[in-house]
Design an enzyme around this catalytic site. Structure first.
Site, mmCIF file in Angstrom:
data_model
loop_
_atom_site.group_PDB
_atom_site.id
_atom_site.type_symbol
_atom_site.label_atom_id
_atom_site.label_comp_id
_atom_site.label_asym_id
_atom_site.label_seq_id
_atom_site.Cartn_x
_atom_site.Cartn_y
_atom_site.Cartn_z
ATOM 1 N N LEU A 33 0.870 -1.172 0.000
ATOM 2 C CA LEU A 33 0.000 0.000 0.000
ATOM 3 C C LEU A 33 0.908 1.223 0.000
ATOM 4 O O LEU A 33 1.779 1.363 0.861
ATOM 5 C CB LEU A 33 -0.901 -0.010 1.236
ATOM 6 C CG LEU A 33 -2.069 0.977 1.278
ATOM 7 C CD1 LEU A 33 -2.994 0.779 0.087
ATOM 8 C CD2 LEU A 33 -2.848 0.813 2.581
ATOM 9 N N ASP A 34 0.734 2.107 -0.991
ATOM 10 C CA ASP A 34 1.615 3.265 -1.151
ATOM 11 C C ASP A 34 1.662 4.109 0.119
ATOM 12 O O ASP A 34 0.676 4.179 0.863
ATOM 13 C CB ASP A 34 1.143 4.147 -2.308
ATOM 14 C CG ASP A 34 1.348 3.495 -3.668
ATOM 15 O OD1 ASP A 34 2.142 2.540 -3.749
ATOM 16 O OD2 ASP A 34 0.722 3.942 -4.643
ATOM 17 N N PRO A 35 2.792 4.792 0.366
ATOM 18 C CA PRO A 35 2.887 5.653 1.557
ATOM 19 C C PRO A 35 1.777 6.692 1.648
ATOM 20 O O PRO A 35 1.290 6.981 2.741
ATOM 21 C CB PRO A 35 4.263 6.307 1.403
ATOM 22 C CG PRO A 35 5.063 5.336 0.606
ATOM 23 C CD PRO A 35 4.084 4.709 -0.349
ATOM 24 N N ALA A 60 -1.204 6.417 0.820
ATOM 25 C CA ALA A 60 -2.505 5.783 1.014
ATOM 26 C C ALA A 60 -2.699 5.379 2.466
ATOM 27 O O ALA A 60 -1.748 5.085 3.190
ATOM 28 C CB ALA A 60 -2.627 4.560 0.115
#
Length: 345
Positions: free
Chosen positions: A71-73, A75
């Protein structure tokens, strides 16, 4: 670090003996414990998935940990983290559906396809609600999608994001992805639109925002992103980091148990059938031996199953040609989920 009450102290000596370092490392490993289960962290914005795993591993003092899908930073939302034997079930979660709520900001395209990137193109055009709604069917079903330049996809052994950061022009091939559902949730103003997408493995929401912007005759990038579903894990399963830390503090003082934060290992196996066996057959499977299916009451299922004995997870197995063949055996000695955690809201 706290202050030192000693007025005089010998200079700190660093022991560079590799044997001493190895002994210290072994001590740390001995201090870690067996913890088995899933924790669905409600990841805060700004934390990487790798950092989140490290935090969970420290809080539980667990020997092994891993996550089921980056999960992208930027997000927030569900990051399922497997502890101990649950790491053997990670592929089942990664293959499951994901659901995201995300905001697209119109008028700018960025090199990362999200708000953290450099602006590469601009447009004064803003799409109407009618234009957005008319577009959604084009992004539903199996579509061809070019991943973002800043992604973890490997190109000749190198990560695409590493090449992009080095200034190289990254050309990624389109790949089929499946979007089961895409809806417009809100349009707070002309510059933004909020969507919800439910999609399959390998879908990039950032690429979705980029492509929608281009087809609408403008540009778009992700300016907010939250994951609300990963495989069997939904928002009701998520626990914020501050609540988890508070639970750890209470457990340390004897007022609670970290087991209350764990979901059972088999939660990840919701989509495959369970097969109960006798203790005698369980002993054979635990040794890696196949078990014959016999008698009128023998199960008729085939393919991948998870095997239980006395209600306890034993193994992942393949059923076929009249026998059960163990593939992954679980050793659930140590801290596991509280009994009530099998019943989820």
């Amino acid at each position: 670090m706290g202050g030192n009450s000693q007025p005089h102290q010998e200079p700190r000596r660093v022991n560079n003996d590799p044997r001493a370092k190895q002994q210290k490392g072994n001590q740390v490993r001995r201090d870690r414990r067996d913890v088995h289960g899933w924790v669905v962290l409600d990841k805060p914005i700004g934390m990487t998935s790798t950092q989140a795993v490290a935090v969970l591993k420290r809080l539980f003092n667990a020997k092994r940990a891993g996550h089921a899908g980056t999960l992208d930073p930027l997000a927030s939302g569900g990051l399922p983290i497997a502890l101990g034997e649950a790491t053997k079930t990670v592929p089942f979660v990664m293959d499951g559906r994901k659901r995201y709520q995300f905001t697209v900001c119109w008028g700018e395209e960025r090199d990362t396809d999200d708000i953290e990137g450099r602006v590469t193109a601009t447009s004064e055009l803003r799409p109407t609600r009618e234009a957005i709604l008319a577009l959604l069917p084009r992004f539903t079903g199996v579509i061809e999608q070019i991943p973002p330049r800043y992604s973890a996809i490997k190109i000749q052994g190198e990560r695409a994001y590493d090449l992009a950061r080095d200034g190289e022009v990254v050309e990624l091939a389109p790949r089929p992805v499946e979007i089961h559902r895409l809806t417009l949730v809100d349009q707070p103003d002309n510059d933004r639109a909020v969507f919800e997408a439910e999609c399959g493995k390998g879908t990039y929401v950032r690429a979705l925002a980029r492509d929608m912007g281009r087809i609408l005759g403008t540009y778009g990038h992700i300016c907010a992103l939250r994951r609300t579903l990963v495989g069997p894990f939904g928002e009701n399963d998520m626990i914020p980091l501050d609540q988890l830390e508070a639970l750890c503090d209470r457990a340390a003082s004897g007022e609670g148990s970290l087991a209350d934060a764990l979901l059972p290992v088999e939660t990840a196996l919701d989509d495959i059938p369970a097969l109960a066996v006798t203790r005698a057959d369980a002993a054979r499977l635990h040794r890696g031996q196949a078990v014959l299916l016999r008698g009128r009451d023998a199960p008729t299922c085939s393919g991948t199953v998870y095997v239980t004995v006395a209600g306890r997870l034993l193994a992942l197995a393949e059923v076929g040609n009249g026998e059960i063949i163990p593939k992954r055996v679980f050793n659930l000695t140590g801290l596991t989920a509280s009994p009530g955690r099998n019943e989820r809201n």
